[in-house]
Design a protein around this motif. Sequence first.
Motif, mmCIF file in Angstrom:
data_model
loop_
_atom_site.group_PDB
_atom_site.id
_atom_site.type_symbol
_atom_site.label_atom_id
_atom_site.label_comp_id
_atom_site.label_asym_id
_atom_site.label_seq_id
_atom_site.Cartn_x
_atom_site.Cartn_y
_atom_site.Cartn_z
ATOM 1 N N GLU A 79 0.821 -1.212 0.000
ATOM 2 C CA GLU A 79 0.000 0.000 0.000
ATOM 3 C C GLU A 79 0.857 1.265 0.000
ATOM 4 O OE1 GLU A 79 -2.976 -0.321 -0.483
ATOM 5 O OE2 GLU A 79 -3.769 -2.149 0.432
ATOM 6 N N GLU A 81 1.604 3.430 -2.181
ATOM 7 C CA GLU A 81 1.110 4.592 -2.920
ATOM 8 C C GLU A 81 -0.043 5.301 -2.212
ATOM 9 O OE1 GLU A 81 0.132 3.498 -6.870
ATOM 10 O OE2 GLU A 81 2.156 2.875 -7.415
ATOM 11 N N THR A 112 5.872 0.288 1.781
ATOM 12 C CA THR A 112 4.805 0.609 2.732
ATOM 13 C C THR A 112 5.377 1.031 4.074
ATOM 14 O OG1 THR A 112 3.272 -0.930 1.657
ATOM 15 C CG2 THR A 112 2.776 -0.303 3.917
ATOM 16 N N GLU A 170 -6.834 2.513 1.838
ATOM 17 C CA GLU A 170 -7.246 3.511 0.848
ATOM 18 C C GLU A 170 -8.471 4.302 1.282
ATOM 19 O OE1 GLU A 170 -9.398 -0.318 -0.042
ATOM 20 O OE2 GLU A 170 -7.362 0.290 0.470
#
Length: 225
Positions: A79, A81, A112, A170
């Motif tokens: 994760e 990004e 991450t 997210e």
Amino acid sequence: MAQSLTAVLAIIHQEILLFAVVGLAIGGVDDFLVDIMFLVRRWWRNLTVYSRHTRMTTATLPPSETPGRIAVFIPAWGEAEVIGPMLRNALGQWSDGDYRIFVGGYPNDPGTLAAVTKVADGDDRLILCVNERPGPTTKADCLNLLWRTMVTQEDLSGARFKAVVLHDAEDVVHPDEIRLFDLMIDRFQLVQLPVLPLPGEGGWWSRSIANHYCDEFAERHGALA
């Protein structure tokens, strides 16, 4: 002989059609009963709930009579990004809340880990938990790691967390959800908030799939709310 065979085939054809009609009728009645149950449930909720309670908004949300610290669990694998912006947004939105964010990462996911470490540097509201095993493992395994870390924090501080909130890497969080969880957990053992999907901004093919899913997702959560 030909006439007898034709008559037999006609009887078989008629029986198959009858079987199909009965099956379709049963399926239709089943769907109709589900629709009736939904309408009755909606009518009953409007009659009993909304007539007895004024609809609450975030502006009229009262504080909890027994406030406590909220633990937010975020399992993260691959994760890099999205986890950084998500955490910065959450810390900004919940600036005055009493909470701790526990993020679970893996030793073989340096991207991450670096993104989380950059946000967590100097902020004790964010706690990075690194799994002993390389990832990816199951989400349950990562949540168990976060739970053990939370229990350790309780032992060190001498105070128990009031509730555990689950988020994905997210998610775009709401500024009032910590206050809402703090209040609602006084009355309920489990609280689930409606989740609103964000439409994608990709090409037409991506939008035709993702945005269609957004519609179904929103309708489903709206029905459960």
